[in-house]
Design a protein around this motif. Structure first.
Motif, PDB file in Angstrom:
ATOM      1  N   LEU A  62     -35.865 -15.378   7.244  1.00 56.45           N
ATOM      2  CA  LEU A  62     -35.201 -16.632   6.867  1.00 56.45           C
ATOM      3  C   LEU A  62     -33.985 -16.362   5.997  1.00 56.45           C
ATOM      4  N   VAL A  63     -34.067 -15.351   5.149  1.00 61.07           N
ATOM      5  CA  VAL A  63     -32.954 -15.021   4.257  1.00 61.07           C
ATOM      6  C   VAL A  63     -31.756 -14.544   5.073  1.00 61.07           C
ATOM      7  N   ARG A  64     -31.977 -13.608   5.982  1.00 64.08           N
ATOM      8  CA  ARG A  64     -30.851 -13.070   6.768  1.00 64.08           C
ATOM      9  C   ARG A  64     -30.367 -14.043   7.834  1.00 64.08           C
ATOM     10  N   ASP A  65     -31.286 -14.683   8.543  1.00 66.01           N
ATOM     11  CA  ASP A  65     -30.884 -15.553   9.653  1.00 66.01           C
ATOM     12  C   ASP A  65     -30.281 -16.876   9.197  1.00 66.01           C
ATOM     13  N   TYR A  66     -30.778 -17.418   8.097  1.00 63.81           N
ATOM     14  CA  TYR A  66     -30.351 -18.744   7.659  1.00 63.81           C
ATOM     15  C   TYR A  66     -29.753 -18.767   6.261  1.00 63.81           C
ATOM     16  N   SER A  67     -29.512 -17.611   5.681  1.00 67.68           N
ATOM     17  CA  SER A  67     -29.023 -17.527   4.290  1.00 67.68           C
ATOM     18  C   SER A  67     -29.917 -18.342   3.368  1.00 67.68           C
ATOM     19  N   TYR A  68     -31.203 -18.233   3.570  1.00 68.20           N
ATOM     20  CA  TYR A  68     -32.199 -19.038   2.864  1.00 68.20           C
ATOM     21  C   TYR A  68     -32.666 -18.301   1.625  1.00 68.20           C
ATOM     22  N   ARG A  69     -32.013 -18.568   0.524  1.00 67.85           N
ATOM     23  CA  ARG A  69     -32.385 -17.960  -0.744  1.00 67.85           C
ATOM     24  C   ARG A  69     -31.976 -18.919  -1.863  1.00 67.85           C
ATOM     25  N   ALA A  70     -32.564 -18.693  -2.999  1.00 70.35           N
ATOM     26  CA  ALA A  70     -32.247 -19.529  -4.154  1.00 70.35           C
ATOM     27  C   ALA A  70     -31.688 -18.638  -5.257  1.00 70.35           C
ATOM     28  N   ARG A  71     -30.648 -19.153  -5.903  1.00 70.37           N
ATOM     29  CA  ARG A  71     -30.026 -18.466  -7.032  1.00 70.37           C
ATOM     30  C   ARG A  71     -29.934 -19.455  -8.186  1.00 70.37           C
ATOM     31  N   PRO A  72     -29.882 -18.966  -9.403  1.00 71.23           N
ATOM     32  CA  PRO A  72     -29.753 -19.881 -10.546  1.00 71.23           C
ATOM     33  C   PRO A  72     -28.543 -20.817 -10.406  1.00 71.23           C
ATOM     34  N   LEU A  73     -27.465 -20.321  -9.803  1.00 73.58           N
ATOM     35  CA  LEU A  73     -26.274 -21.147  -9.615  1.00 73.58           C
ATOM     36  C   LEU A  73     -26.567 -22.387  -8.758  1.00 73.58           C
ATOM     37  N   ASP A  74     -27.553 -22.280  -7.889  1.00 73.38           N
ATOM     38  CA  ASP A  74     -27.901 -23.407  -7.020  1.00 73.38           C
ATOM     39  C   ASP A  74     -28.378 -24.627  -7.799  1.00 73.38           C
ATOM     40  N   LEU A  75     -28.842 -24.421  -9.026  1.00 76.12           N
ATOM     41  CA  LEU A  75     -29.296 -25.545  -9.846  1.00 76.12           C
ATOM     42  C   LEU A  75     -28.161 -26.506 -10.176  1.00 76.12           C
ATOM     43  N   VAL A  76     -26.920 -26.066 -10.016  1.00 74.89           N
ATOM     44  CA  VAL A  76     -25.768 -26.947 -10.216  1.00 74.89           C
ATOM     45  C   VAL A  76     -25.828 -28.103  -9.218  1.00 74.89           C
ATOM     46  N   GLY A  77     -26.463 -27.855  -8.084  1.00 69.57           N
ATOM     47  CA  GLY A  77     -26.582 -28.897  -7.069  1.00 69.57           C
ATOM     48  C   GLY A  77     -27.421 -30.080  -7.494  1.00 69.57           C
ATOM     49  N   VAL A  78     -28.327 -29.893  -8.446  1.00 62.79           N
ATOM     50  CA  VAL A  78     -29.191 -30.995  -8.884  1.00 62.79           C
ATOM     51  C   VAL A  78     -28.375 -32.121  -9.514  1.00 62.79           C
ATOM     52  N   PRO A  79     -27.556 -31.865 -10.537  1.00 59.36           N
ATOM     53  CA  PRO A  79     -26.768 -32.975 -11.080  1.00 59.36           C
ATOM     54  C   PRO A  79     -25.739 -33.508 -10.080  1.00 59.36           C
ATOM     55  N   ILE A  80     -25.225 -32.642  -9.220  1.00 61.20           N
ATOM     56  CA  ILE A  80     -24.285 -33.109  -8.196  1.00 61.20           C
ATOM     57  C   ILE A  80     -25.000 -34.068  -7.249  1.00 61.20           C
ATOM     58  N   GLY A  81     -26.220 -33.721  -6.859  1.00 55.36           N
ATOM     59  CA  GLY A  81     -26.999 -34.605  -5.986  1.00 55.36           C
ATOM     60  C   GLY A  81     -27.309 -35.937  -6.641  1.00 55.36           C
ATOM     61  N   VAL A  82     -27.678 -35.901  -7.910  1.00 50.01           N
ATOM     62  CA  VAL A  82     -27.968 -37.144  -8.638  1.00 50.01           C
ATOM     63  C   VAL A  82     -26.704 -37.995  -8.747  1.00 50.01           C
ATOM     64  N   ALA A  83     -25.578 -37.356  -9.092  1.00 50.23           N
ATOM     65  CA  ALA A  83     -24.316 -38.096  -9.206  1.00 50.23           C
ATOM     66  C   ALA A  83     -23.908 -38.699  -7.861  1.00 50.23           C
ATOM     67  N   THR A  84     -24.115 -37.954  -6.801  1.00 57.64           N
ATOM     68  CA  THR A  84     -23.796 -38.459  -5.468  1.00 57.64           C
ATOM     69  C   THR A  84     -24.668 -39.665  -5.134  1.00 57.64           C
ATOM     70  N   GLN A  85     -25.958 -39.539  -5.410  1.00 60.88           N
ATOM     71  CA  GLN A  85     -26.889 -40.634  -5.126  1.00 60.88           C
ATOM     72  C   GLN A  85     -26.524 -41.891  -5.909  1.00 60.88           C
ATOM     73  N   LEU A  86     -26.154 -41.709  -7.169  1.00 59.83           N
ATOM     74  CA  LEU A  86     -25.862 -42.857  -8.026  1.00 59.83           C
ATOM     75  C   LEU A  86     -24.433 -43.374  -7.886  1.00 59.83           C
ATOM     76  N   GLY A  87     -23.502 -42.514  -7.501  1.00 57.70           N
ATOM     77  CA  GLY A  87     -22.100 -42.926  -7.441  1.00 57.70           C
ATOM     78  C   GLY A  87     -21.531 -43.079  -6.046  1.00 57.70           C
TER      79      GLY A  87
END
Length: 189
Positions: A62-87
């Protein structure tokens, strides 16, 4: 596309069977265990399809075929997702809400999620968080960004592939007026 369609259809049918087996007509009234079970059988065919396509046409990782991995930087997506949902979402629905207030009014759009959250207690809250904040994002990343976007980018190029799958993802999540549809079904219309 065929793998996505087959897994989405199978998952939807299985999820509907589980939901109907609960004996409830509204998700908000359904116990959290049933909601979680319905989601798991929705996701299982999708995860299996992604694994199958990767093992058949890729490396099986899954990591090689789909670039399926998690990095600490990915947590930036949480506030972006919330802001998108609310705004952003209210901005997108604003013209629709003015044109068709009974269908796209904010109260109608938020009602299913609000009813589900308000009806959850104890373990139900945990189940909702697991479904909405953990399970759904993982499966959606695998299917849409991993499987579909990867395939479309290879076939059509970066910009076109991302746009196609972005529109696809948006359309699959576009659910106007569930309360009105449920009311019509309850009346037998």
């Amino acid at each position: 596309v065929v793998a996505w369609a087959a897994s989405w259809l199978l998952g939807t049918v299985l999820s509907s069977i589980v939901f109907q087996s609960s004996g409830h007509t509204k998700i908000a009234d359904t116990p959290a265990g049933w909601v979680l079970a319905a989601q798991l059988v929705l996701w299982a065919p999708m995860a299996a399809a992604a694994w199958y396509m990767g093992s058949r046409h890729g490396t099986g990782s899954l990591v090689r075929d789909y670039s399926y991995r998690a990095r600490p930087l990915d947590l930036v997506g949480v506030p972006i997702g919330v802001a998108t949902q609310l705004g952003l979402l209210p901005l997108l629905y604003w013209p629709l809400g003015h044109a068709w207030p009974d269908t796209f009014g904010r109260a109608n759009l938020e009602k299913p999620a609000r009813d589900l959250w308000n009806g959850a207690h104890g373990i139900g809250v945990v189940a909702i968080v697991l479904v909405a904040a953990v399970g759904a994002p993982l499966v959606e990343e695998l299917m849409y960004r991993g499987l579909l976007q990867g395939a479309f980018v290879r076939c059509t190029g970066q910009v076109t592939g991302v746009l196609i799958v972005g529109l696809w993802f948006a359309s699959i999540h576009f659910q106007p007026a569930q309360p009105r549809a449920q009311a019509r079904l309850a009346r037998g219309v």
